[in-house]
Design a protein around this motif. Structure first.
Motif, PDB file in Angstrom:
ATOM      1  N   MET A 150      -0.592  -1.969  -0.971  1.00  0.00           N
ATOM      2  CA  MET A 150      -0.404  -2.050  -2.394  1.00  0.00           C
ATOM      3  C   MET A 150      -1.399  -2.429  -3.162  1.00  0.00           C
ATOM      4  O   MET A 150      -1.467  -1.448  -4.580  1.00  0.00           O
ATOM      5  N   ALA A 151      -2.813  -2.816  -2.933  1.00  0.00           N
ATOM      6  CA  ALA A 151      -4.161  -2.098  -3.242  1.00  0.00           C
ATOM      7  C   ALA A 151      -4.099  -0.482  -3.462  1.00  0.00           C
ATOM      8  O   ALA A 151      -4.395  -0.045  -4.379  1.00  0.00           O
ATOM      9  N   ALA A 152      -3.863  -0.118  -2.090  1.00  0.00           N
ATOM     10  CA  ALA A 152      -3.955   1.493  -2.464  1.00  0.00           C
ATOM     11  C   ALA A 152      -2.211   2.412  -2.689  1.00  0.00           C
ATOM     12  O   ALA A 152      -3.432   2.928  -3.434  1.00  0.00           O
ATOM     13  N   GLY A 153      -1.460   1.577  -2.777  1.00  0.00           N
ATOM     14  CA  GLY A 153      -0.801   2.319  -4.147  1.00  0.00           C
ATOM     15  C   GLY A 153      -1.547   2.302  -5.514  1.00  0.00           C
ATOM     16  O   GLY A 153      -1.003   2.900  -5.955  1.00  0.00           O
ATOM     17  N   SER A 154      -1.996   0.368  -6.303  1.00  0.00           N
ATOM     18  CA  SER A 154      -2.861   0.660  -7.745  1.00  0.00           C
ATOM     19  C   SER A 154      -3.409   1.962  -7.512  1.00  0.00           C
ATOM     20  O   SER A 154      -3.816   2.260  -8.754  1.00  0.00           O
ATOM     21  N   SER A 169      -0.326   5.637   1.552  1.00  0.00           N
ATOM     22  CA  SER A 169      -0.542   4.634  -0.122  1.00  0.00           C
ATOM     23  C   SER A 169      -1.091   4.876  -1.301  1.00  0.00           C
ATOM     24  O   SER A 169      -0.655   5.165  -2.547  1.00  0.00           O
ATOM     25  N   VAL A 170      -2.492   5.702  -1.080  1.00  0.00           N
ATOM     26  CA  VAL A 170      -2.594   6.673  -2.403  1.00  0.00           C
ATOM     27  C   VAL A 170      -2.214   7.773  -2.262  1.00  0.00           C
ATOM     28  O   VAL A 170      -1.691   7.989  -4.012  1.00  0.00           O
ATOM     29  N   SER A 171      -1.325   8.498  -2.041  1.00  0.00           N
ATOM     30  CA  SER A 171      -0.720   9.493  -2.547  1.00  0.00           C
ATOM     31  C   SER A 171       0.344   8.548  -3.217  1.00  0.00           C
ATOM     32  O   SER A 171       1.457   8.945  -3.970  1.00  0.00           O
ATOM     33  N   LEU A 220      -1.916  -9.304  -9.887  1.00  0.00           N
ATOM     34  CA  LEU A 220      -3.688  -9.687  -9.533  1.00  0.00           C
ATOM     35  C   LEU A 220      -3.553 -10.860  -8.263  1.00  0.00           C
ATOM     36  O   LEU A 220      -4.286 -10.722  -7.090  1.00  0.00           O
ATOM     37  N   PRO A 221      -3.131 -11.992  -8.310  1.00  0.00           N
ATOM     38  CA  PRO A 221      -3.249 -12.421  -7.156  1.00  0.00           C
ATOM     39  C   PRO A 221      -2.796 -12.348  -5.482  1.00  0.00           C
ATOM     40  O   PRO A 221      -2.725 -13.313  -4.765  1.00  0.00           O
ATOM     41  N   ASN A 222      -1.851 -11.142  -5.572  1.00  0.00           N
ATOM     42  CA  ASN A 222      -1.733 -10.911  -4.423  1.00  0.00           C
ATOM     43  C   ASN A 222      -3.058 -10.375  -3.322  1.00  0.00           C
ATOM     44  O   ASN A 222      -2.252 -10.699  -2.233  1.00  0.00           O
TER      45      ASN A 222
END
Length: 463
Positions: free
Chosen positions: A407-411, A286-288, A113-115
């Protein structure tokens, strides 16, 4: 003032963003037929003159040693970061009555979360007199907080345990973009050396994603989840201490004061064409990639009838990712990095599509490894874009912000993959391939519009 050049895509960049190869200064020629004086190793006063070749060799050796220290530290701290979510879940599962997997998942989420505070952490790094000290402090805090979380679980209220995790998580941006932003300062101005180092840096991400969870699995089986958490914490502390072995950066007070405000740094990413296009394209990609592991488990089970087969598909993707990163370290990318990014996104779309079309398990292993390899080379090229186009007074902020958005898109991709898995893995992989291909289309459209605006502006100036 630096010479300004108009790029083909319409962005005006400064020569200071590039690092031209050094050229030797011209020397005066002796008249024809003049006798050649023998070279002396010492000066007229008998003192020893420094040998430029030896000095250059020593400088290259120091940089090579510093790069080795950097890569060791990066592997340690990123392995600790990669293994921490697995270790926290394993620890909560091993302690019945303390929340189980639900608490473990919550703690793992709080760790990342702190990212969202990454850009502010990056500016804190840029304002340092010696950034090594702040990087070391961040890594040591991560390690200590992770170990303290393991020791406090079941002994202190959950709220306090969660607070320890959040404090440790504030160091996460420093382990990714913050650390990578210092790489060019270690290897020097040679462009080829920078591209090679970025390939090795990419390999630390790939190897850490394998080593961290693997270490947790082995230590948990032998000594339990608490030992795994404490060992990962000690690994982070060791990685932090290694930062002091890197060369010190000499930064003046004026250089620190020129650090760009966060709002201005974000504006640079949006306004500077290559940064904007690569940021959007890699977020879409990154979504993929964020959902690959989820789909791999489902796909492998469908093909072989066992969860272990799915895990092997995920491992094939990880091995391919590592091999692709190592390949770019051995054979660095050359040429315009933004073009490489777009080409590699297209190659990744093809690889993901081949995963969906794999008729059998063996070919599925090959295609997943190919998808991992193309993604690793793509990541290395995106590091090169950040390095080339980041302004010096916002370098860390650009690295960290783009890493955090990715990273947010990957999550989000991981969550979507879990939701869509019921549709069938082949269909989801086809959708992923389309999503990745759309990133190239969007980037090319942006490039075309930028060129059109630049051409129109040039015509107005000539009227």
């Amino acid at each position: 003032m630096p010479d300004r050049r108009k790029r083909a895509d319409g962005d005006t960049t400064s020569d200071t963003l590039r690092t031209p190869d050094a050229t030797a200064a011209p020397t005066e020629q002796e008249p024809a037929g003049a006798p050649q004086a023998p070279e002396r190793a010492d000066g007229a006063d008998g003192t020893q003159r420094p040998d430029p070749q030896n000095a250059q060799g020593e400088s290259r050796q120091r940089r090579g040693l510093s790069l080795a220290v950097y890569l060791t530290s990066a592997t340690l701290v990123r392995s600790a970061s990669g293994g921490a979510p697995v270790a926290l879940v394993a620890l909560t599962l091993a302690r019945p009555g303390h929340g189980g997997a639900a608490l473990g998942g919550l703690l793992a989420a709080l760790l990342t979360l702190p990212n969202v505070a990454g850009p502010w952490m990056a500016r804190w790094l840029e304002e340092a007199r010696d950034p090594r000290i702040r990087l070391a402090a961040a890594f040591i805090v991560f390690g200590l907080m992770l170990a303290a979380t393991g020791l406090a679980l079941g002994r202190l209220p959950v709220v306090l345990v969660a607070s320890l995790v959040i404090v440790g998580g504030t160091s996460e941006p420093m382990m990714t973009g913050g650390l990578s932003s210092r790489l060019a300062l270690i290897v020097g101005e040679d462009t080829r050396a920078q591209r090679r180092a970025e390939g090795w840096d990419s390999a630390t991400y790939g190897s850490s994603n394998i080593l961290g969870p693997a270490a947790v699995a082995a230590i948990t089986a032998l000594s339990g989840g608490l030992t795994a958490v404490v060992v990962l914490g000690a690994t982070g502390v060791l990685g932090g201490l290694l930062m002091f072995a890197l060369p010190k950066e000499h930064r003046t007070a004026a250089a620190r004061q020129r650090s760009m405000p966060v709002r201005d740094a974000l504006a640079v990413i949006v306004r500077r064409g290559p940064l904007r296009r690569v940021m959007i394209a890699t977020m879409i990609t990154s979504v993929s990639t964020g959902g690959v592991m989820v789909i791999a488990v489902v796909f492998g089970r469908n093909l072989q009838g066992s969860a272990g087969a799915g895990a092997a598909l995920g491992a094939a993707y990880g091995v391919g990712n590592l091999c692709g990163a190592l390949l770019t370290g051995a054979f660095p990318l050359t040429g315009e990095p933004e073009r490489w990014v777009l080409r590699l996104i297209a190659a990744n779309a093809v690889a993901v599509g081949l995963c969906a079309l794999a008729p059998g398990y063996v070919l599925a292993l090959v295609t997943f490894a190919l998808a991992g390899a193309t993604n690793a080379v793509l990541f290395t090229a995106s590091l090169a874009v950040r390095s080339v186009y980041s302004p010096p007074n916002a370098r860390a902020q650009v690295f960290v912000t783009m890493a955090g958005l990715k990273m947010a898109a990957g999550s989000a991709g991981t969550a979507m993959a879990g939701t869509l898995a019921g549709m069938g893995p082949r269909l989801v992989l086809c959708l992923n391939a389309v999503v990745v291909a759309s990133a190239v289309t969007i980037a090319l459209t942006d490039l075309r519009l930028t060129r059109r605006r630049s051409s129109a502006a040039d015509q107005e100036e000539t009227v």
